[in-house]
Every structure is written in structure tokens, then in C-alpha cells.
Design a protein around this motif. Structure first.
Motif, PDB file in Angstrom:
ATOM      1  N   HIS A 468       0.815  -1.220   0.000  1.00 60.44           N
ATOM      2  CA  HIS A 468       0.000   0.000   0.000  1.00 60.44           C
ATOM      3  C   HIS A 468       0.851   1.273   0.000  1.00 60.44           C
ATOM      4  O   HIS A 468       0.394   2.330   0.450  1.00 60.44           O
ATOM      5  N   SER A 469       2.058   1.186  -0.488  1.00 59.86           N
ATOM      6  CA  SER A 469       2.910   2.373  -0.550  1.00 59.86           C
ATOM      7  C   SER A 469       2.679   3.115  -1.852  1.00 59.86           C
ATOM      8  O   SER A 469       2.386   2.519  -2.890  1.00 59.86           O
ATOM      9  N   THR A 470       2.832   4.418  -1.797  1.00 64.08           N
ATOM     10  CA  THR A 470       2.681   5.214  -3.009  1.00 64.08           C
ATOM     11  C   THR A 470       3.883   4.993  -3.924  1.00 64.08           C
ATOM     12  O   THR A 470       4.958   4.567  -3.489  1.00 64.08           O
ATOM     13  N   GLU A 471       3.725   5.311  -5.178  1.00 57.86           N
ATOM     14  CA  GLU A 471       4.799   5.112  -6.149  1.00 57.86           C
ATOM     15  C   GLU A 471       5.924   6.114  -5.888  1.00 57.86           C
ATOM     16  O   GLU A 471       5.691   7.277  -5.581  1.00 57.86           O
ATOM     17  N   VAL A 472       7.156   5.625  -5.997  1.00 52.48           N
ATOM     18  CA  VAL A 472       8.321   6.491  -5.829  1.00 52.48           C
ATOM     19  C   VAL A 472       9.135   6.481  -7.118  1.00 52.48           C
ATOM     20  O   VAL A 472       9.066   5.540  -7.907  1.00 52.48           O
ATOM     21  N   HIS A 473       9.889   7.542  -7.323  1.00 53.39           N
ATOM     22  CA  HIS A 473      10.724   7.646  -8.517  1.00 53.39           C
ATOM     23  C   HIS A 473      11.801   6.565  -8.485  1.00 53.39           C
ATOM     24  O   HIS A 473      12.499   6.387  -7.488  1.00 53.39           O
TER      25      HIS A 473
END
Length: 671
Positions: A468-473
Motif C-alpha cells: 500500500h505504498s505510493t509510487e516512488v521515482h
């Protein structure tokens, strides 16, 4: 009086035990509660130990052979500046600036060609003559001594405006003489990325990996199976293997990681890289630069052997700090490096030596760009500011600085496993002394530890680890390359080991392997004895903070997963420890990370290998753009930082450059 063969050797060993016991007693006893409450006894013990140590040293009872074959009289290798009439200038084919990780490799390999006369200049002394660099567990005791550069960063604008300590080795072997001996080379994708940036396939993993095999001498340990010895180098000078200790808390860390969907990997240094492979033995002891005799392997001990130092075409000068590179600005085809200027001290006489063929700058990611700029090679605006004559304008010298930031955590170890090197009672002081005798008598025992005995490599976007983590670069070099390293240490610490906790602890740490933030290194003045301005700009990019937050939260999971969960005292309330951090919000953890972030001692890319228009300083042959006869060979040339520990890649780069240079001059001799 007649002496039996080996008598002197036994005497030296006994003296070594006595000397190190003295140091250990000072170090250990001063940390006991009993000593802290009795100042007079503490002072008396320290003075007595110091007197004993001085007497031992004055009688040469603890004297290693190292250093006797190194030149200390600089007039033997250079012409003194200002002498009238000027004596004949000493000439060499190749001059190497810096006897660190890369410099020792180059000196050894290049002099395999007897037609090449080589001078190696090192600002410090011998690393192999220092007991604290040979003993695996004692390397941090060299911090804050004359054997390291005591460097500090500028106040970090995105990390609480605090300065950070940046020690760099000042001795033969350089940082390979003071690192944690973790032999992990990065990910295969890192080197494929290098090849793409520089446009030279010889730097791709398929081609470049042979230099890792060339440097290696893998020695199997019968207690550690699962490594394919056929895929390791067997004849190289750098002995690697599994001969450090592997204490229970390290084993617990590995077992807990495997239960959290971090599969076991028996050897990170393969074509599979840090991708995990399951083996039946649930054990991931980190491969180390520690030999079968339980001693550190540095580039000095590996490459500057007695046989190498006996070569007539090699001269190694110590306590020789290079102040600038000398150029022929009238040379056909542009400026050419023709020599170097060096001195023993700030106010001492200066000397010059000439190079007929090449000057190779191997002073490290801090001092290589520093020396370039002092010599007039760098950003025109920076040089003009300090009134340095401009030899060649290369805007990127000192820029693109990148480092591996690390965040340290500590939890109470309720099993109170003795850590020996950090005793908490009189009983443990005696155990420490026992382990000292055990080490020197048998090369066994807990002092074999490299402190950081186990590690795990993961991606911050792994859905199995970060639900459930947001997308990271994505800053990784490839889809199977990591951007976070988790590792455990046998005790927790702060401030690079200067502060130790008053209770037994387990240390857990997370390192950001592929930070987006970039810093710079600039001149403080035109005085070569002034350290440069170092600004890594830690955490300037918010995504770096976000990834470290994920890493810290993953460490919380590891600490609460068996068997490590049974070791950690989760009911502990000591505010100095980190048991309360799991209740913090991501924003609060971000603030803690900004406060704690430190260097993992891996600065790189300040003279990066790339086209000039792409912020490069050197080309694919490590030649400085626009300068003849000048190359750079150390971590400063990394196009991008590797996804792991930097020493192995530096060794391999130096091996590759040595082959390139020998091949080039072999062709010239035939022509």
C-alpha cells in the motif's frame, strides 16, 4: 647470547599482545561504571598504560617490517624547488598520486612491466604497520587520529543544518585500510548503466566482471557452503571469504529477514547480483576482505607485497602530499601533465618529479578533484575566484558528488550477549582481555568480527515488502537492482562509534544506495593544505527521505520478527534507544532521519566518467578531457554510484586501467 630461530618472532608476538592489551584496557576500563565513578583510578590506569606502551614502542618490541621499504626522504625522488644550481630532475614513466585503494593496485600491476618506472606518492604512512587496521574489529579506533583526514561537510541545509564527519584514509591502502571490510561490489545493472552512459561496452557487466575475478582470491571456508567457488577468482591478490565471526545477533537478523520475503542469498557477488537465491542454510554472513588468518586485507597488504616492493622499477614515497600537477602548456595538441609538486608538510620544502608518459590521479573522491582544481583544471569561475591560473576549463570537476546516506537504529538486547569490544562490567573487561589473547594466539574469537556481519538488499518499490505504498521515482540501475541496504551490527552506536549506549544493544541500519540528491566539492582557498568545501546536500530531494522512511519501517518489522524479536527487549523504555519509533508517523520519522543521516563513507562521482557535454570529467579510458598524459582512477570516476559497497569497484577499475596502460605502452615499444 645465542637466540633460537623464531625467538625474535615470538618476542614480537608477545609484544604485540602486550601492546594491544594495553590499548584494550584503556578503552574498555574507561567505559565501565566502576571507572566512571573513580576518577583517580581511571587516570592512574591510563597513565600506567601509556607509559608501558611508550616503553614497548621505544624498545621496538612491536615493530612490523612494513614501512622499511618505503622512501621517506623526499629528496631521493624529487628535485627540491628553488635549489640553485638545480640538480638533475628525477624522472619516472608514470607518477601515481595517492596510495589508496586504487593507487596500490596501479603501482603493483604497472611495474609488472619492467620497462615502466613508477613512482607512487602517498600523503600518509604505512597502513599495514598499524595494529588497529589489521585487526578486523578495531578499525574505527583509527578515526580522529593522524591516520585519517578529519573532514567535515558544510552544514546540511536539508538535514538540520548540521555538519557531518567524513573520515578518509590517510595511509597506504587508503579507505581500504579503515573500512568495514564488506566485500560486496554493487549490482550487475550498475555496470551496464556505466557502459550506456560512457558509450563503451567494455564497462558492461559481461565485460567488466572479469576484473573482479582478476582481483579475487576466494578462499573457501568449510563452515560456509553454498558459494560456487568456480565463479570466483582464485589467483588474485585480494583474499576474500567468510573468515570473520558471525555472532548470534547477526544470525538472528538474517533469519528474520528471510521470514519477511527477503529470500536468502549465499553470494551477492555473482551475475545474479543481489537477487536472492534460496539455499538450504539459513545464513547470510557478508563476504569480507578478511583473510584466513583473521586479518584485514587492504590494497596495501594485497598489492604492495615484499616481492612487489623489491622491484627496481617501483619507488613508493610516503608522507608525500601532492600540492599540484605540473603542466606543459606549450605542448602540441594542448596542455600535457608532465610532473607533480609535493611536500611533507605545510611549511616544509617542496619537491618536483617528472613523468615521461603519464600522471595518474588516485587520491579519492575528495582529493582527486581538489588536486585538479588546485592545479588549474576545473570550473573557470571557481578557479578565477581563487586566482588560480586556468589550465583547462572543465565545469564538472568537483560537482555531481553523491554518497550513500545511512540511518542508524539501536534496540536493547535483552539476552545481554557480551560484545567484548564494548564491555559493560568488570567481568566483561576481563573477557575482552581474554579475547585479545585468544586472537593473537589462535587468530580466533570475537575480535575477528568486522562489526557489520550481515546485510540484505531490497528495492523500495517491492510490493511484498512495502504494501500500500505510493509510487516512488525509480533511481535504480536496472529492474533487479536494489536501492536500499539493510545491515546489522553487533552493537548500536552513534557518531561513528564515538558514542556507545550504556546497555547491551543490537544495531540495525538502513542505507540509501541510489540517492537522487547531488552535492558538490569546491575550493576553500588556493592553499593546498586547506581542506576543500564538502557539501553532499543530503536529502535535498524529498524522495530520498521517503525511501529511507520505508527502510526504517522495514527495520522495525525485522526487529519484531522471530528470532530477532525474542532477542530485542520491546518493553524497553530507555529514551536513548529506538523502541518508541514504530509509533511515530511518517512525517516524524522523516524528521528523525534528517537529524541522524550520516555518511557510509562512499563518496563518488566528483570526476565522473562521461562525455564532457554530459557533465563528464574523464573519458572511457579515464583520460581527463582536454588534457594529455593525465588520468583519474578512483571512486570519483564512477558515472553513477554503485548499488553497494564501493571498494570492490575501485579495485576493478584500477585493474582495468592497468591493463589498458600496459597494452598501450607495449604497442608503443613495438612501434
Amino acid at each position: 647470547m645465542l637466540h633460537s630461530p623464531g625467538g625474535h618472532s615470538r618476542s614480537r608476538r608477545i609484544s604485540a599482545i602486550l601492546t594491544f592489551t594495553t590499548f584494550s584496557l584503556i578503552f574498555a576500563f574507561r567505559r565501565t561504571q566502576f571507572a566512571k565513578s573513580n576518577k583517580t583510578l581511571r587516570i592512574l590506569l591510563t597513565v600506567t598504560a601509556a607509559v608501558l606502551t611508550v616503553r614497548l614502542l621505544r624498545r621496538n618490541m612491536f615493530k612490523l617490517l612494513a614501512g622499511s621499504k618505503y622512501v621517506t626522504d623526499l629528496s631521493r625522488v624529487g628535485q627540491r624547488v628553488g635549489d640553485v644550481p638545480a640538480p638533475k630532475v628525477e624522472e619516472f614513466d608514470i607518477i601515481i598520486i595517492g596510495g589508496g585503494t586504487a593507487g596500490c593496485v596501479l603501482a603493483s600491476r604497472l611495474t609488472e612491466d619492467p620497462s615502466l618506472r613508477v613512482l607512487l606518492l602517498e600523503s600518509g604512512g604505512s597502513g599495514k604497520s598499524l595494529i588497529f587496521t589489521r585487526l578486523p574489529s578495531a578499525f574505527t579506533l583509527l578515526f580522529h587520529t593522524k591516520h585519517v583526514y578529519e573532514l567535515h561537510t558544510e552544514p546540511q541545509a536539508f538535514a538540520r543544518e548540521a555538519t557531518r564527519y567524513w573520515p578518509r584514509g590517510k595511509m597506504l591502502g587508503g579507505c581500504s585500510s579503515i573500512n568495514a571490510q564488506m566485500a560486496q561490489y554493487g549490482a550487475p545493472g550498475d555496470f551496464d548503466e556505466w557502459a550506456k552512459i560512457i558509450g563503451d561496452d567494455s564497462w558492461s557487466w559481461d565485460k567488466f566482471q572479469r576484473y573482479f575475478r582478476k582481483l579475487e582470491k576466494y578462499v573457501p571456508n568449510p563452515e560456509y557452503t553454498g558459494v560456487d567457488a568456480n565463479g570466483k577468482g582464485a589467483d588474485g591478490p585480494v583474499q576474500i571469504g567468510y573468515f570473520n565471526s558471525f555472532l548470534p545477533q547477526s544470525q538472528d537478523f538474517v533469519a528474520s529477514c528471510t521470514k519477511l520475503n527477503i529470500p536468502f542469498n549465499s553470494d551477492f557477488n555473482t551475475t545474479g547480483g543481489t537477487r536472492a537465491t534460496t539455499f538450504p542454510r539459513n545464513r547470510q554472513q557478508i563476504m569480507t576482505y578478511i583473510d584466513k588468518n583473521s586479518q584485514r586485507v587492504s590494497s596495501e597488504t594485497a598489492y604492495l607485497t615484499d616481492d612487489v616492493l623489491a622491484r627496481q622499477n617501483l619507488v613508493v614515497a610516503i608522507h608525500a602530499s601532492v600540492t599540484k600537477i605540473i603542466f606543459d602548456t606549450e605542448a602540441t595538441g594542448g596542455p600535457r601533465a608532465v610532473g607533480v609538486e609535493f611536500s611533507k608538510s605545510k611549511n616544509g620544502p617542496k619537491y618536483q618529479a617528472r613523468a615521461r608518459k603519464e600522471v595518474v590521479l588516485s587520491a579519492g573522491a575528495v582529493h582527486s578533484p581538489h588536486i585538479l582544481m588546485l592545479s588549474g583544471v576545473g570550473n573557470r569561475k571557481d578557479l578565477k575566484k581563487h586566482e588560480i591560473p586556468i589550465i583547462h576549463d572543465i565545469p564538472s570537476v568537483g560537482y555531481n558528488l553523491v554518497d550513500h546516506p545511512v540511518v542508524d537504529l539501536a534496540f536493547k538486547d535483552k539476552k545481554s550477549t557480551p560484545k567484548y569490544m564494548r564491555p559493560h562490567s568488570i567481568l566483561e573487561v576481563f573477557k575482552l582481555l581474554g579475547s585479545v589473547f585468544q586472537y593473537f594466539a589462535t587468530r580466533g574469537g570475537p575480535l575477528r568480527t568486522n562489526v557489520a556481519e550481515a546485510a540484505a538488499f531490497v528495492r523500495s518499490d517491492d510490493p511484498l515488502l512495502f504494501e500500500h505504498s505510493t509510487e516512488v521515482h525509480d533511481t535504480t540501475s536496472a529492474a533487479d537492482s536494489p536501492d536500499l541496504e539493510l545491515f546489522s551490527t553487533i552493537f548500536g552506536y552513534k557518531d561513528h562509534g564515538r558514542y556507545m549506549y550504556p546497555v547491551h544493544t543490537v544495531g540495525l541500519h538502513v542505507t540509501l544506495l541510489r540517492p537522487a540528491s547531488r552535492g558538490m566539492l569546491r575550493l576553500k582557498s588556493s592553499n593546498p593544505w586547506d581542506h576543500p568545501i564538502i557539501d553532499p546536500r543530503y536529502l535535498e530531494q524529498h524522495e530520498d527521505v521517503e525511501k529511507l522512511v520505508r527502510g526504517v519501517k522495514l527495520l522495525f518489522k525485522v526487529a519484531r520478527t522471530e528470532p530477532l524479536a525474542s532477542r530485542v527487549d520491546h518493553k524497553a523504555t530507555n529514551p536513548l534507544l529506538d523502541h518508541g519509533l514504530p509509533q511515530k508517523s511518517d512525517e516524524e520519522l522523516g524528521d528523525i532521519i534528517r537529524e541522524r543521516v550520516q555518511t557510509l563513507y562512499h563518496p563518488a562521482s566528483t570526476c565522473r566518467m562521461a562525455p564532457l557535454q554530459d557533465a563528464g570529467v574523464v573519458d572511457s579510458q579515464l583520460r581527463v578531457h582536454g588534457i594529455q598524459g593525465l588520468r583519474v582512477c578512483d571512486a570519483s570516476v564512477f558515472p553513477t554510484i554503485v548499488s553497494g559497497h564501493t571498494a570492490g569497484a575501485v579495485y576493478a577499475i584500477a585493474e582495468k586501467l592497468s591493463d589498458m596502460l600496459k597494452a598501450q605502452y607495449a604497442v608503443e615499444k613495438k612501434a
